[in-house]
Each structure stands twice: as structure tokens, then as C-alpha cells.
Design an enzyme around this catalytic site. Structure first.
Site, PDB file in Angstrom:
ATOM      1  N   PHE A 193       0.726  -1.543   0.037  1.00  0.00           N
ATOM      2  CA  PHE A 193       0.196   0.098  -0.494  1.00  0.00           C
ATOM      3  C   PHE A 193       0.799   1.062   0.242  1.00  0.00           C
ATOM      4  CE2 PHE A 193      -1.465   3.192   2.591  1.00  0.00           C
ATOM      5  CZ  PHE A 193      -2.834   3.356   2.657  1.00  0.00           C
ATOM      6  N   ASP A 194       2.021   1.094   0.807  1.00  0.00           N
ATOM      7  CA  ASP A 194       2.752   2.591   0.999  1.00  0.00           C
ATOM      8  C   ASP A 194       3.411   2.568  -0.435  1.00  0.00           C
ATOM      9  OD1 ASP A 194       2.825   1.572   3.540  1.00  0.00           O
ATOM     10  OD2 ASP A 194       3.900   2.781   3.940  1.00  0.00           O
TER      11      ASP A 194
END
Length: 289
Positions: A193-194
Site C-alpha cells: 500500500f505504501d
């Protein structure tokens, strides 16, 4: 949560999320420390949200007790695991100007939090990340994790032309309106996600601010390095294909000069998105505050 100062001008506010999975043994101490630090040293209105990622121990009960005992702490329970899923859920609903997250072990020194969010609150930058690979960072961790981290970020530079130095440090912030614009394009609900958020931001011309951090490795980390590395490589391949197909451009991304970012009391708090507009799988969650 948005408050006004003595002159009646609405102050910028921050919501910091602490994603947790089976962390009952450290949750109260870490959140208590974070709450005390922000109350004493942080000059803006804040909210701490503990996001329980389908824990099977007593994490949710501890989170509820913290929400009842500490005035700026809230809690949300998700029935499915995934750090990215938890951040999407809370950040998409936040009424704060800036949303952030940090790991529950507080491996990153809290003194870095104001330098992290200040460029976003001022309108100077769109996203901010803590960097353990910055030349001025002070990091204590084992050789294996150091090698994996540096190798992964090197692959991001070579494969995706990343201009940020540390994709996976659990210490990040983003302007809420920017996140809402990018969120529908973020597919990963776990550790990638990051990286996906940062790559999308870079591809859309957003400004990413980096803060060198003091960071001490948590020997009790639950991260499966081998599995996470494999998932990250798959995510990189998907992002590379999306880039080549020009599917990473997002229309309507708020720019720093956007008038809604002017700090006066006429600025309304962002409205929460409807359930229908949220990413798939983020419905039927339980909130407590």
C-alpha cells in the site's frame, strides 16, 4: 475535531492512525506514550485512531479502554487483516486536514512527527515520509533487514524510477484531500500500500517531503520478510505495467495552490465519502470513540 484559535480562525488538524494486529501486550503503553507526547508537544488539534486489523487476542478490548480513558483516542475494528485496508478505511473518512500513520512499536522517534506533518499543514507538500535511508537518519537495526530495505528501495529506483528513498518506513502522512483522490487507484490492502501510494503521487506530479528519522528496530516485529518481499515484487510488476499503459494518471488531484487549502474559518471540513464511493471490501466496519 477541527478547532479555532483565539482569533476565530480554524486550525489545521491531524489524524494519526495506529494499525494493530494482536498487539494487546504493547498497545496501551505505546498509545499512552503517543497521546502524552502529542498533548504536550504538538501545537495542532489531533486525533489518534487505533485501527484493529481483525486481531484474535484482546487488542480490541484494550483499544476500547483507551478510547474511553484518553480524550483524543478513538478506535475502529476491521473484520479483515491488512494495514493498507485499515488506512484506506480511516483516512477516507477522516475530517482532518492531514492524515498520518505510525507503527505501534513507535520505532520511529516521536520528535520527527511535527517535521513530518508541518509541510503538509502549511501547504508546502502533498505527502511526507520518514526515511531510514536518508544520510542524516540515525538507525539501529540488524544487517538482514538493512540489506532487504536497501535492496527493495534500489529496485524501486531502477524499476519504477522512484525518487523517494524509503518506501516502507512506518511513518507517513498525506493531505486528506489528496489521499481521497488517489485512493480509488490503490489496489493493495497490505504492505505494498505504501509503495503504491508513493508511486501514484510521484506519477501525478505531487510533492513528497522526506524527513530523516531516528529509528530502532523492533525485535518483536511480526513482518514476514520473505512473504512481504514476494508480494512487493508482484506489486512492482503491476505498477510497472500500469505505468507503461498510462493508467497511473489521476484526474482531479488537488494541487497545493487549491483555494480550499487556505486556512480561514470559512473552510468547511471535508465531508465523509459515501459507503458506495469507498474501495471494495471496506464496508460493515465497527467504530468506537
Amino acid at each position: 475535531m477541527n478547532e479555532k484559535n483565539a482569533g476565530g480562525v480554524r486550525q489545521r488538524s491531524v489524524e494519526v492512525v495506529v494499525p494493530v494486529y494482536n498487539e494487546a501486550h504493547v498497545l496501551a503503553g505505546s498509545v499512552g506514550r503517543l497521546h502524552a507526547y502529542l498533548e504536550e508537544a504538538f501545537p495542532f488539534p489531533f486525533r489518534i485512531t487505533v485501527a484493529d486489523n481483525a486481531s484474535t487476542d484482546t487488542t480490541w478490548q484494550v483499544a476500547l479502554e483507551l478510547a474511553e480513558r484518553l480524550p483524543h483516542v478513538h478506535a475502529v475494528h476491521l473484520d479483515r487483516k491488512g494495514r493498507g485496508r485499515a488506512l484506506k478505511y480511516v483516512w477516507s473518512r477522516s475530517t482532518s486536514d492531514v492524515v498520518a500513520y505510525m507503527d505501534v512499536d513507535l520505532s520511529t522517534g516521536l520528535e520527527g512527527f511535527l517535521p513530518l506533518v508541518a509541510p503538509l499543514l502549511s501547504g508546502h507538500s502533498d505527502l511526507a515520509i520518514g526515511s531510514r535511508l536518508h544520510r542524516q537518519a540515525d538507525v539501529v537495526r540488524g544487517a538482514k533487514r538493512e540489506f532487504v530495505s536497501r535492496s527493495y528501495n534500489l529496485l524501486l529506483k531502477l524499476g519504477l524510477a522512484a525518487r523517494f528513498s524509503d518506501a516502507q518506513c512506518g511513518f507517513k502522512a498525506v493531505r486528506t484531500e489528496v489521499f481521497r483522490a488517489l485512493a480509488p487507484r490503490i489496489e493493495d490492502n497490505a504492505w505494498f500500500f505504501d509503495t503504491e501510494l508513493l508511486v501514484l503521487a510521484q506519477r501525478n506530479g505531487l510533492r513528497i517531503h522526506e524527513v530523516p528519522v531516528d529509528w530502532v528496530d523492533d525485535p518483536d516485529s511480526r513482518v514476514d520478510i520473505v512473504r512481504t518481499a514476494g508480494d512487493d515484487l508482484k506489486g512492482m510488476g503491476r505498477m510497472l505495467r500500469a505505468t507503461l499503459a498510462r493508467r497511473v494518471r489521476v484526474s482531479g488531484v488537488p494541487r497545493r495552490a487549491h483555494r480550499s487549502w487556505v486556512p480561514d474559518d470559512r473552510t468547511a471540513a471535508p465531508s465523509s465519502p459515501t459507503t458506495a464511493s469507498l474501495p471494495q471490501g471496506l464496508k460493515d466496519m465497527e467504530y468506537a470513540s
